[in-house]
Design a protein around this motif. Sequence first.
Motif, mmCIF file in Angstrom:
data_model
loop_
_atom_site.group_PDB
_atom_site.id
_atom_site.type_symbol
_atom_site.label_atom_id
_atom_site.label_comp_id
_atom_site.label_asym_id
_atom_site.label_seq_id
_atom_site.Cartn_x
_atom_site.Cartn_y
_atom_site.Cartn_z
ATOM 1 N N LYS A 13 0.853 -1.183 0.000
ATOM 2 C CA LYS A 13 0.000 0.000 0.000
ATOM 3 C C LYS A 13 0.894 1.240 0.000
ATOM 4 O O LYS A 13 1.865 1.304 0.745
ATOM 5 N N LEU A 14 0.577 2.206 -0.827
ATOM 6 C CA LEU A 14 1.396 3.418 -0.894
ATOM 7 C C LEU A 14 0.836 4.438 0.095
ATOM 8 O O LEU A 14 0.045 5.312 -0.247
ATOM 9 N N TYR A 15 1.231 4.303 1.354
ATOM 10 C CA TYR A 15 0.766 5.208 2.397
ATOM 11 C C TYR A 15 1.347 6.599 2.205
ATOM 12 O O TYR A 15 2.461 6.765 1.708
ATOM 13 N N THR A 16 0.630 7.587 2.663
ATOM 14 C CA THR A 16 1.269 8.877 2.868
ATOM 15 C C THR A 16 1.933 8.816 4.233
ATOM 16 O O THR A 16 1.646 7.913 5.026
ATOM 17 N N THR A 25 7.116 -1.841 12.199
ATOM 18 C CA THR A 25 7.697 -2.186 10.913
ATOM 19 C C THR A 25 7.800 -3.681 10.726
ATOM 20 O O THR A 25 8.064 -4.156 9.651
ATOM 21 N N LEU A 38 4.215 -20.869 -2.308
ATOM 22 C CA LEU A 38 4.561 -20.896 -3.731
ATOM 23 C C LEU A 38 6.075 -20.983 -3.955
ATOM 24 O O LEU A 38 6.518 -21.286 -5.050
ATOM 25 N N TRP A 39 6.865 -20.682 -2.923
ATOM 26 C CA TRP A 39 8.314 -20.714 -3.078
ATOM 27 C C TRP A 39 8.881 -22.128 -2.975
ATOM 28 O O TRP A 39 10.052 -22.356 -3.154
ATOM 29 N N ARG A 40 8.022 -23.056 -2.616
ATOM 30 C CA ARG A 40 8.507 -24.351 -2.155
ATOM 31 C C ARG A 40 9.109 -25.226 -3.258
ATOM 32 O O ARG A 40 8.497 -25.414 -4.302
ATOM 33 N N TYR A 41 10.307 -25.705 -3.026
ATOM 34 C CA TYR A 41 10.865 -26.778 -3.856
ATOM 35 C C TYR A 41 10.734 -28.123 -3.136
ATOM 36 O O TYR A 41 10.656 -29.167 -3.751
ATOM 37 N N MET A 42 10.793 -28.069 -1.795
ATOM 38 C CA MET A 42 10.761 -29.292 -0.995
ATOM 39 C C MET A 42 9.531 -29.242 -0.100
ATOM 40 O O MET A 42 9.104 -28.163 0.320
ATOM 41 N N ALA A 590 11.073 -33.918 -2.487
ATOM 42 C CA ALA A 590 10.922 -32.918 -3.532
ATOM 43 C C ALA A 590 9.434 -32.705 -3.811
ATOM 44 O O ALA A 590 8.646 -33.651 -3.808
ATOM 45 N N GLU A 593 6.741 -35.045 -5.741
ATOM 46 C CA GLU A 593 7.085 -36.469 -5.710
ATOM 47 C C GLU A 593 6.483 -37.085 -4.463
ATOM 48 O O GLU A 593 6.137 -36.412 -3.520
#
Lengths: 594, 396, 186
Positions: A13-16, A25, A38-42, A590, A593
Amino acid sequence: MTQSKALGPDPLKLYTYMELPIGATAIGIPPERRKTGLWRYMRPSFQEMVPPCLEGCPLGNWIDRFISGVDNKELDKAWWALRLENPFPGVCGRVCYHPCQESCNRKDMDGAISIQAMERYLADHFFDKKSKPLRPRKRQGKKTAVVGSGPAGLSCAYFLALMGYDATVFEAQTEPGGMMGQVIPIYRLPKEVLSRDLENIRAAGVEIRTNTPIGKGLTLSGLQQAGYQALFISVGAPLSRRLDVEGVASDGVYWGVEFLREVNSGRSIGLNGDVVVIGGGNVAIDVALTALRLGAGSVRLASLESRAEMPAHLWEQDDALEEGVSFHNGWAPKRILAENGSVVGIELKSCTSVFDKDGRFAPVYDEAVTKTLKAEAVIMAIGQATDLSFLEGSNIRVDPGETIRVDPETMQTTVTGIFAGGDIIDQPRSVSEAIGSGKRAAIAMDHYLRGDNLRKIVQKGSLARTMREHLGLDGNAVSRSRKTATLDDLNLGYCSSLTPHQPRKLSPVDRVGNFKEIKTVMSLEEVNEEAMRCLSCGVCRMCGNCYLFCPDGAVQLDSSTGRYAIDYDYCKGCGICRNECPAGAIMIEAEGEG
Amino acid sequence: MEKRKMLTGNYAAAHGARLARVEVVPVYPITPQTHIMEKMAAFVESGELDAEFVPVESEHSAMAVAIAAQATGARTFTASSAQGLVYMHENLFVASGLRLPVVMAMVNRTIGPPTTICPDLGDSLDQRDTGWIQIYTESAQEAHDMIIQAYRVGEDERVLLPVGICFEGMIISHYMEPVEILDQEKVDLFLPPYRPEHVILDPDRPMSVHQLVLDDSYYTEYRYQQQVAMEAAKGVIREVDEVFGEAFGRRYGGLISTEMMEDAEVALLTLGSMASTARAVVNQLRKDEGIPIGLVKLRVFRPFPDAELRESLSNLKAVAVLERDVSIGAGGAVYLELAHCLRKRHDSPLLTNYIIGLGGRDVTFEEIKDIALNLFEERDAEVMTNPIRWYQVRGL
Amino acid sequence: MKEINIYGRGGQGAVTAAQILATAAFGEGYWPQTFPKFGGERRGAPVVAYVRIDNEPIVIRTKVYAPDVVVVMDFNLFKMLNPLGDIKPDGTAIINYPDHGEGLPSSIIEEVASLFTVDATKIAHQIYGKTTIPITNVTLLGAYCAAVKDISLESIYEALPDFFPEEKVELNWKAAQMGYKNLRGL
């Protein structure tokens, strides 16, 4: 993943500067929107393995669960798990040869966990407490009968009762318990301990009819006609195996099992001179130690086998040596020397080898090499024998070794609806093996009584061997592979070396001339420390490392199962959970599999 | 022979240190460290560099080791960044106070929170009072060259001060571009070995350093010597730039470098990587729109080149200082110093300050052009209203 | 000036691919510049590396806002972001996709002026064996050479020794050649 309640800015979000939350933070994109899956290889997953103690236990005790119960200071839960799988915790806590400890992964590190002592502790702890009988299933309204009240028979009856069947045990003797009551010396198994276990079995609903032999009057088919829909035969091997050597009929020659039975029943056998025991098994050791307690001047034990080959367990051999029994290994009886019909000694011949190259029993003797031992009594303890005379007229098939033939999975005899177990079938003769066979038979009988196709179940490999599996009482949503967990599967980084506690024993001096129990019970503190030493091989112990270490909060406690579960929308397959699992209960493969 | 190779700013700096034949490389090897030290370790491991590589447990310790090593007469090199550089702060005074010409690559990154790994000059500008020479570079090539020059400047007996070669994280440290790696033989001629006489830990020649000075006997004089050395460094930096130019054919202009300033009415003043884009903007405005604008690139922040800046800027109408840093509660560190340096002169230009590119926010050609055009429009104002401008803040 | 965005996932070698491409361009006499998107290096997470290639030294130091060429090393990336979202209208895209590009969503086909696919995962498995993370970077560089034609395949070969140990150079050269040969235009 639960909706994040933390306040903080959303980088998308582009906050002011006026809208941006002040100071916060840490969270970045709210974690629930960051689909790191979604990053998963294993792909990690909870996949438990079989702990080696379970693999080793002949009766399928729920060892990991009662240890974790002790470790969590939840003795009631431990006791529940123990009683679910073993009707004889008091007995096994003392006389079992604990193969669980032999296969313990910790054995070669700093010593096996004292599992047996823990079992005994629980049995002794609950000795005076009334435990509510387990009722995992409602009444089934069907009658079953068990012939013989040894560990196999009572085990089968107990588990049948747990599964809701009426279970009646027919016992020829005046007291139930079989070998446990009649033969096992009371310095190993005090009578009141057995009585207590029997009481619990009766409380579970088992009816025991003593003085009711099956054979002449009441027959197996008679039982079936009387409405007992499934039968279990467990009459054991109550006799000594006989050996025909010269002089065997002399006064002062005893037979091991009968000798022990006489002593246990309270009849006095006066022994004061030199005694020779023939045999290398555990019964021979029991005989030797009993002879010493009865007043024998010396006890010598002669066996065909070398020390290493002797079937008696090493620790039993050590007990005997401690108490002064001398071993004569590699000798067989040639003839018993008698004067005026009474034993004066025994002549032994050399046994040069016991087993052939295939490991079969095939002793080779050198008749020329002999020695003579002076003796006033010779006790022959060379094995047990069965008495199958009551089977006359039935179609139950008997094997050449005078044992009943059963299907090794279902324990069913060649006659449908009749099962058998314990020493009467061909399996190692021990209390825990007997209990195991009784349990397996009870499970198969349950299937039989419910009209299931037993053969199909066996073919599918889905015949359970434990109550928790059979009744689905595991309460465990975690899948388990059949692989046995080894040390390599564990993260030993979380394990520090701890000195094991073992049950203490009376000193040899204090054992002489009495039948006091040799082993003493461990303290709660010691038992707790032993439970803490357990590595929980291959079994999730809910330590929470996976939950703590997961950088994505993808491991969460599933409140419906009470177990940890992985949320694959967020698991990015880093493998940290697997690496940090002390128990090796997480596997990773993996993606796509397996 | 010089050869040109594709290198990141980090590797270019490491090659510079290798060519300077540094002898001790103390390093805190964990975040916020850079690839520079990875490359230094590789050089030592492969034998390309004969040096002691000393991994330590903190940046504070890294600087302590650098001080000790340099005090034995060994040429020392280290690198740090962001929180690590701030953590060294105390020891930076020691290196300077003992007059030990340690050289450090300062890879400029933000000081958290919020934690980023992106560029911001605040970490090194924060070290302005420690007595270190600070040189800002705009490319991998300049970083490479200046590491080598830094030793010659710092070790000059008129100077004897530590030097920080600063370049921005990511924008220079991680950009890979063609870099000419200098020839070792020529570098050896340019940079003789370090042979200190002033402070040297030598058992044969005992010497006491860093002792208590409990009375007011000479503390003030000690400090003033540092001030004199800083002043002297200005000339030495120019001199070394000239010698370097003769040896390698590349000059950077000393304390500042200027572009199209001869007839300029307004100028942009910036430092570090922003100078590249600003140069392109100035060139375009000159060529296509005929705007009389120039560029001043501040190369050295300490010693602050007040004379050079006065000379370049005095006759202008307006100057915009673009910087990737801020002293919270005042303005950009460079702007504040510049305002002081141009104070109270009748010909002083109007000054504006653009706080821009903080935390690595992209500073585009169009943005700098917008600032330049704005400056040109404002050039005849009586006074600059609202001179300190947070250019990229949303909501302003 | 040509601007190229290479998209991959952490561990696949997108940054290395960009550096090899820039080094190859440098070998041909261009003035390239390459840099990764600022961020942590996280296994499996989307990574983008930028390359600029020009005939003279590049002065600008800003992100790439409208790439001429986009290379997509892993099709799963489309689930996380749109690598083609800012491609120039006449841009070229090279996507790692199986089966000669059959079944590629029409939204992708319509978005790009000049679209190519190569089954780099299959090639990676053939060349490097079955690895958990398919190493598709050099194969896609071969495909880049065939599709864009500004950098020769031989220049990629010349650049390889800067990035791989000696014994791996020929293996990667094979991967580049396979990528070059197996490019499919759509």
